[in-house]
Every structure is written in C-alpha cells, then in structure tokens.
Design a protein around this motif. Sequence first.
Motif, short mmCIF file in Angstrom:
data_model
loop_
_atom_site.label_atom_id
_atom_site.label_comp_id
_atom_site.label_asym_id
_atom_site.label_seq_id
_atom_site.Cartn_x
_atom_site.Cartn_y
_atom_site.Cartn_z
N ASP A 51 0.95 -1.08 -0.08
CA ASP A 51 -0.26 0.07 0.02
C ASP A 51 0.87 1.19 0.04
O ASP A 51 0.27 2.24 0.63
CB ASP A 51 -0.86 -0.06 1.20
CG ASP A 51 -0.28 -0.05 2.55
OD1 ASP A 51 1.15 -0.06 2.66
OD2 ASP A 51 -0.83 -0.20 3.59
N TYR A 52 2.07 1.23 -0.60
CA TYR A 52 2.96 2.41 -0.64
C TYR A 52 2.15 3.55 -1.53
O TYR A 52 2.62 4.79 -1.15
CB TYR A 52 4.25 2.00 -1.37
CG TYR A 52 5.16 3.11 -1.78
CD1 TYR A 52 5.66 4.10 -0.53
CD2 TYR A 52 5.33 3.49 -3.10
CE1 TYR A 52 6.33 5.27 -1.04
CE2 TYR A 52 6.32 4.44 -3.28
CZ TYR A 52 6.74 5.35 -2.29
OH TYR A 52 7.51 6.52 -2.80
N PRO A 205 1.29 7.54 -8.73
CA PRO A 205 0.94 9.03 -8.03
C PRO A 205 1.89 9.66 -7.22
O PRO A 205 1.70 10.85 -6.98
CB PRO A 205 -0.30 8.49 -7.16
CG PRO A 205 -0.70 7.02 -7.56
CD PRO A 205 0.58 6.37 -8.22
N ASP A 206 3.15 8.86 -6.79
CA ASP A 206 4.08 9.80 -5.97
C ASP A 206 5.04 10.38 -6.92
O ASP A 206 6.08 11.13 -6.18
CB ASP A 206 4.55 8.62 -4.92
CG ASP A 206 5.41 7.59 -5.64
OD1 ASP A 206 4.88 7.01 -6.62
OD2 ASP A 206 6.49 7.10 -5.26
N TYR A 210 2.56 12.71 -12.12
CA TYR A 210 1.17 12.61 -11.61
C TYR A 210 0.89 13.62 -10.80
O TYR A 210 -0.22 14.13 -10.66
CB TYR A 210 1.16 11.16 -11.06
CG TYR A 210 -0.06 10.73 -10.83
CD1 TYR A 210 -0.94 11.23 -9.92
CD2 TYR A 210 -0.64 9.47 -11.56
CE1 TYR A 210 -2.38 10.75 -9.91
CE2 TYR A 210 -1.88 8.89 -11.52
CZ TYR A 210 -2.59 9.58 -10.58
OH TYR A 210 -4.05 8.94 -10.41
N LYS A 211 1.73 13.87 -9.93
CA LYS A 211 1.57 14.86 -8.58
C LYS A 211 1.39 16.33 -9.37
O LYS A 211 0.56 17.00 -8.77
CB LYS A 211 2.77 14.84 -7.79
CG LYS A 211 3.00 13.60 -6.80
CD LYS A 211 4.40 13.57 -6.17
CE LYS A 211 4.50 14.69 -5.27
NZ LYS A 211 5.82 14.63 -4.35
N PHE A 212 2.07 16.54 -9.93
CA PHE A 212 1.84 17.95 -10.71
C PHE A 212 0.62 18.13 -11.42
O PHE A 212 -0.08 19.04 -11.25
CB PHE A 212 2.99 18.32 -11.60
CG PHE A 212 4.29 18.60 -11.24
CD1 PHE A 212 4.42 18.78 -9.82
CD2 PHE A 212 5.42 18.99 -11.83
CE1 PHE A 212 5.50 18.96 -8.99
CE2 PHE A 212 6.73 19.56 -10.91
CZ PHE A 212 6.68 19.30 -9.88
N VAL A 213 0.21 17.00 -12.35
CA VAL A 213 -1.05 17.06 -13.17
C VAL A 213 -2.24 17.14 -12.07
O VAL A 213 -3.11 17.99 -12.26
CB VAL A 213 -0.95 16.04 -14.11
CG1 VAL A 213 -2.64 15.79 -14.50
CG2 VAL A 213 0.09 16.14 -15.22
N GLN A 214 -2.10 16.43 -11.27
CA GLN A 214 -3.43 16.41 -10.13
C GLN A 214 -3.59 17.52 -9.51
O GLN A 214 -4.61 18.05 -9.29
CB GLN A 214 -3.10 14.92 -9.15
CG GLN A 214 -4.17 14.64 -8.33
CD GLN A 214 -3.96 13.41 -7.48
OE1 GLN A 214 -2.99 13.19 -7.06
NE2 GLN A 214 -5.18 12.59 -7.51
#
Length: 355
Positions: A51-52, A205-206, A210-214
């Motif tokens: 679950d990282y 997501p980390d 992904y972080k920037f787009v989200q």
Amino acid sequence: MDGIHASNGEGSGSQPRRVMVTGTAGFIGFHLARLLLAQGRHVCGYDGLTDYYDLALKRRRHEILFQHPNFRATEAMLEDEAMFWKTAETFAPDAIVHLAAQAGVRYSLENPRAYIESNVVGTFNVMEAARRLGVSHLLMASTSSVYGGNDKMPFAETDKADLPLTIYAATKKASEAMGHSYAHLWNLPTTVFRFFTVYGPWGRPDMVPYKFVQAMVEGRPIDIYNNGDMYRDFTFVDDLVRGIGMLLDTPPVRPDRRSEAIAGDSLSPVAPYRIVNIGNSEKIRLLDFIDAIEAELGIEATRNYMPMQMGDVTATWADSSLLNRLTGYRPHTDFREGVAQFVAWFRDYNGRPKR
C-alpha cells in the motif's frame, strides 16, 4: 548498427519464451509484461501489492494483464522466500526480470527498513531462485540514483558509483554488487539496467508528473524544489521497456580475457555481468517539463518554489550509447509528446473531460 559481438560479451542464444517478471502490478512491470505478452511470450508475474501508493491503480494494472491468456501471477511479498521459490519452480522460466522493489527516494528517509527487506533480502531471494533454476538470463533493475554525488555528466556505466545519497540508492548499489557475485560464482548471465526518470501512462501517483497534473487540475499549488534549478533525463516508459525487452535477448557472456572487453563496455572481466543505462540521453530542465504540462492541460500552475530536499540531486543525465551499441536502439520520445500521452491517460483514468 554499431554492435558488440558475442566474443565481446553479447549472447547469441534463442529468445527466452517464458519470462518471470517481478513487480507486474507496478508501473514499469505492467508495461514490460504487456510488451512481452504482445511478443508472444509467456509471463509469470510476482507482486506484493503493497500500500505504498493507491492499491486500486495496482489492481487495475493486474486486471488488464490477467485478460491475456499467457499471463499468470502470484500476489506475495519478495521476502517470502518459500512462496517465491514455489512460484518460480512451478513456472520454470527461461529468464527472470526483477523489477519489484520498495521505490521512492524520499520515503527511504522515513522507512529505511522497508528498503533493506525488499531491495536487499527480496533481491537475494530472486537471485537464489535464478541460480537454482539455471535461467539463461537474469535482469535486475537499478537506478540512476546510484550515481549519487557524481558531478561528471552524462553518467556512464563505467563511472564509479560509490557515493549513494539515500538508503534507496544504497540498497540498489548493494543489489548490483550481489548480482556481480552471483554472476561470477555461478556463471549466471546477469544484466543490471539503471533507470532514469521514467514517466508515462499508468505512472505512479508519488512521482512528479502525476503529482503535478493532479495538483493543477484540482487547483492546488505544485512544490518545485531547489527553486526550479533541477534537470532530469525524462524517459518515456514505452522507450524504457522496449530497451529492457531488447536486453532480455542479449545476455552477457563471460569474456575469456580482460582485453576482449571493448572501450565503454561495462562487461565484467571476471563474470557474465553488465550494467546498462536506459535513458533518453537528454538533460531536461524541470521548468520546461512543467511548461509542457501547462500547455497540455491549458492550466497555469501555481508554483511554490522551495529549497533543495535532503538526499536529492540537481541533475541526472544518461549516456545510453552502450544500450545502442548492444541493441541498435536508443530511447527517443520527446518529453512534450510523452507529457501529452500521460495527460490523456490521466484524464481517461480519472474520468476528467478533455479541455
């Protein structure tokens, strides 16, 4: 093609048809498994589904792979030696590609033990299985982070990598050293590939894209470290796995004499063992990457400039000429095209309308 002939360390055996891949619910493992299945190979996955990060994303990747008749998988931890051996022995692979690991440079500051257990103990279990089964080729993932404090760029495989800056990098360096020992002791053809900043559809997501787009689509600011003075060798995931797939069919051979190793080759003089960079061989400014995201989203980011993070480096840049000499291939996707493909996937996966 500027090739390296078999006498210089390139194997010329038949292509492995049965391939065991660790980490198939992960970002890179998922893409590699899809490529190998598309090539007509049989793939056995092995993944702990920790679950990282978001388990739903990992499960969705596996669901897609399970739709292929030549894919099977065991969901268990690498540290479970008995389960890993049972899975490997039952499948009887021709080759093993070891991608599974506790990932993330920053998380290694919070939970270093997880990296020792997964990246060192888990890798040992993989190598033991490869030895006992006598596979034709063992491939193991490492990282550009092993170059650590090196300031000579682009990074080449023959450069010393003795200055890791994080436990994550140190565990990967340890795995490289263990791999060389096994290759020497058991004549086990082993290729270690060092990844650079990998991105693309189905990404983690980390990670920065992904972080920037989200954050941008949700109207939140993005954190930009070292006040934006950062450079990365962004490598599109399709290019990466294509390189792995071609290396899979290029096992190293123990040289008869030290003089047989050609200039620039990382082939060990005492073992069928080689290290290969897989990167786009282009140093991209992080701010230019952000500009590309903004252009694709049609959203201007709120930029929160911050100081350098502990354990981070200002730049990575791959010399991928050895990959090209071995396989005739060089990653080539322009980062703007890669960003466009990632954003399209992000919108589709998260049910967001196109602009």
